[in-house]
Design a protein around this motif. Structure first.
Motif, PDB file in Angstrom:
ATOM      1  N   GLU A   1      -3.411   8.589   4.815  1.00  0.00           N
ATOM      2  CA  GLU A   1      -4.425   8.018   3.942  1.00  0.00           C
ATOM      3  C   GLU A   1      -3.785   7.143   2.868  1.00  0.00           C
ATOM      4  O   GLU A   1      -2.678   7.406   2.405  1.00  0.00           O
ATOM      5  CB  GLU A   1      -5.236   9.129   3.281  1.00  0.00           C
ATOM      6  CG  GLU A   1      -6.087   9.905   4.263  1.00  0.00           C
ATOM      7  CD  GLU A   1      -6.891  11.003   3.597  1.00  0.00           C
ATOM      8  OE1 GLU A   1      -6.736  11.228   2.381  1.00  0.00           O
ATOM      9  OE2 GLU A   1      -7.673  11.645   4.307  1.00  0.00           O
ATOM     10  N   ILE A   2      -4.524   6.105   2.452  1.00  0.00           N
ATOM     11  CA  ILE A   2      -4.052   5.211   1.395  1.00  0.00           C
ATOM     12  C   ILE A   2      -4.125   5.955   0.069  1.00  0.00           C
ATOM     13  O   ILE A   2      -5.151   6.536  -0.265  1.00  0.00           O
ATOM     14  CB  ILE A   2      -4.914   3.938   1.323  1.00  0.00           C
ATOM     15  CG1 ILE A   2      -4.867   3.180   2.647  1.00  0.00           C
ATOM     16  CG2 ILE A   2      -4.454   3.042   0.169  1.00  0.00           C
ATOM     17  CD1 ILE A   2      -5.858   2.030   2.742  1.00  0.00           C
ATOM     18  N   GLU A   3      -3.023   5.930  -0.706  1.00  0.00           N
ATOM     19  CA  GLU A   3      -2.998   6.558  -2.028  1.00  0.00           C
ATOM     20  C   GLU A   3      -3.186   5.536  -3.136  1.00  0.00           C
ATOM     21  O   GLU A   3      -3.769   5.833  -4.164  1.00  0.00           O
ATOM     22  CB  GLU A   3      -1.684   7.291  -2.244  1.00  0.00           C
ATOM     23  CG  GLU A   3      -1.537   8.520  -1.377  1.00  0.00           C
ATOM     24  CD  GLU A   3      -0.251   9.273  -1.668  1.00  0.00           C
ATOM     25  OE1 GLU A   3       0.721   8.669  -2.167  1.00  0.00           O
ATOM     26  OE2 GLU A   3      -0.233  10.479  -1.386  1.00  0.00           O
ATOM     27  N   ALA A   4      -2.649   4.309  -2.929  1.00  0.00           N
ATOM     28  CA  ALA A   4      -2.730   3.292  -3.976  1.00  0.00           C
ATOM     29  C   ALA A   4      -2.479   1.906  -3.390  1.00  0.00           C
ATOM     30  O   ALA A   4      -1.843   1.769  -2.345  1.00  0.00           O
ATOM     31  CB  ALA A   4      -1.716   3.576  -5.078  1.00  0.00           C
ATOM     32  N   ILE A   5      -2.993   0.912  -4.096  1.00  0.00           N
ATOM     33  CA  ILE A   5      -2.695  -0.486  -3.804  1.00  0.00           C
ATOM     34  C   ILE A   5      -1.769  -0.956  -4.916  1.00  0.00           C
ATOM     35  O   ILE A   5      -2.063  -0.760  -6.096  1.00  0.00           O
ATOM     36  CB  ILE A   5      -3.971  -1.347  -3.786  1.00  0.00           C
ATOM     37  CG1 ILE A   5      -4.976  -0.797  -2.773  1.00  0.00           C
ATOM     38  CG2 ILE A   5      -3.631  -2.799  -3.481  1.00  0.00           C
ATOM     39  CD1 ILE A   5      -6.357  -1.427  -2.867  1.00  0.00           C
TER      40      ILE A   5
ATOM     41  N   LEU B   1       0.849  -1.183   0.000  1.00  0.00           N
ATOM     42  CA  LEU B   1       0.000   0.000   0.000  1.00  0.00           C
ATOM     43  C   LEU B   1       0.886   1.236   0.000  1.00  0.00           C
ATOM     44  O   LEU B   1       1.903   1.266   0.679  1.00  0.00           O
ATOM     45  CB  LEU B   1      -0.906   0.032   1.237  1.00  0.00           C
ATOM     46  CG  LEU B   1      -1.939  -1.078   1.355  1.00  0.00           C
ATOM     47  CD1 LEU B   1      -2.669  -0.973   2.686  1.00  0.00           C
ATOM     48  CD2 LEU B   1      -2.933  -1.033   0.209  1.00  0.00           C
TER      49      LEU B   1
ATOM     50  N   TRP C   1      -6.144   4.692  -5.184  1.00  0.00           N
ATOM     51  CA  TRP C   1      -7.252   4.564  -4.240  1.00  0.00           C
ATOM     52  C   TRP C   1      -8.523   5.214  -4.791  1.00  0.00           C
ATOM     53  O   TRP C   1      -9.640   4.771  -4.508  1.00  0.00           O
ATOM     54  CB  TRP C   1      -6.873   5.149  -2.883  1.00  0.00           C
ATOM     55  CG  TRP C   1      -7.891   4.822  -1.849  1.00  0.00           C
ATOM     56  CD1 TRP C   1      -8.781   5.680  -1.274  1.00  0.00           C
ATOM     57  CD2 TRP C   1      -8.155   3.544  -1.277  1.00  0.00           C
ATOM     58  NE1 TRP C   1      -9.575   5.005  -0.369  1.00  0.00           N
ATOM     59  CE2 TRP C   1      -9.206   3.683  -0.352  1.00  0.00           C
ATOM     60  CE3 TRP C   1      -7.591   2.269  -1.454  1.00  0.00           C
ATOM     61  CZ2 TRP C   1      -9.714   2.624   0.385  1.00  0.00           C
ATOM     62  CZ3 TRP C   1      -8.101   1.216  -0.712  1.00  0.00           C
ATOM     63  CH2 TRP C   1      -9.154   1.400   0.188  1.00  0.00           C
TER      64      TRP C   1
ATOM     65  N   VAL D   1     -11.033   2.844  -6.370  1.00  0.00           N
ATOM     66  CA  VAL D   1     -11.820   1.935  -5.529  1.00  0.00           C
ATOM     67  C   VAL D   1     -13.257   2.445  -5.488  1.00  0.00           C
ATOM     68  O   VAL D   1     -13.512   3.579  -5.100  1.00  0.00           O
ATOM     69  CB  VAL D   1     -11.229   1.836  -4.105  1.00  0.00           C
ATOM     70  CG1 VAL D   1     -12.140   1.028  -3.199  1.00  0.00           C
ATOM     71  CG2 VAL D   1      -9.832   1.231  -4.152  1.00  0.00           C
TER      72      VAL D   1
END
Length: 90
Positions: free
Chosen positions: A36-40, A28, A63, A66
């Motif tokens: 905060e999550i920016e990308a998987i 991640l 993200w 999603v």
């Protein structure tokens, strides 16, 4: 959302129904300031032998792509996969 909330879920692309991978086999990318999550970042599905003898490649899922996090799957909308080689980042 916490990592434990999405860990183990399968990621499905709504555009073509492709199974992209499982959170847990992935990395991640986080925003250092906000957390905060920016990308998987998923390893490209190619099998063990493919990864041993060739460049290991990855698919980056922003993200923002999603669309829904369900009890067992994460639905994403990727009209075009961003694939990069891990070797090129070294």
């Amino acid at each position: 959302m916490r990592l434990s909330d999405i860990e183990g879920k399968e990621i499905i692309n709504i555009c073509d129904g492709e199974k992209l991978g499982i959170v847990g086999d992935s990395d991640l990318a986080f925003d250092a300031a906000t957390g905060e999550i920016e990308a998987i970042i998923l390893p490209e599905r190619g099998g063990v032998l493919h990864n041993l003898f060739f460049d290991r490649r990855e698919v980056t899922v922003p993200w923002a792509a999603v669309k829904k996090v369900g009890p067992e799957v994460i639905i994403v909308e990727l009209t075009e996969k961003k694939i990069s080689s891990l070797r090129s980042r070294r």
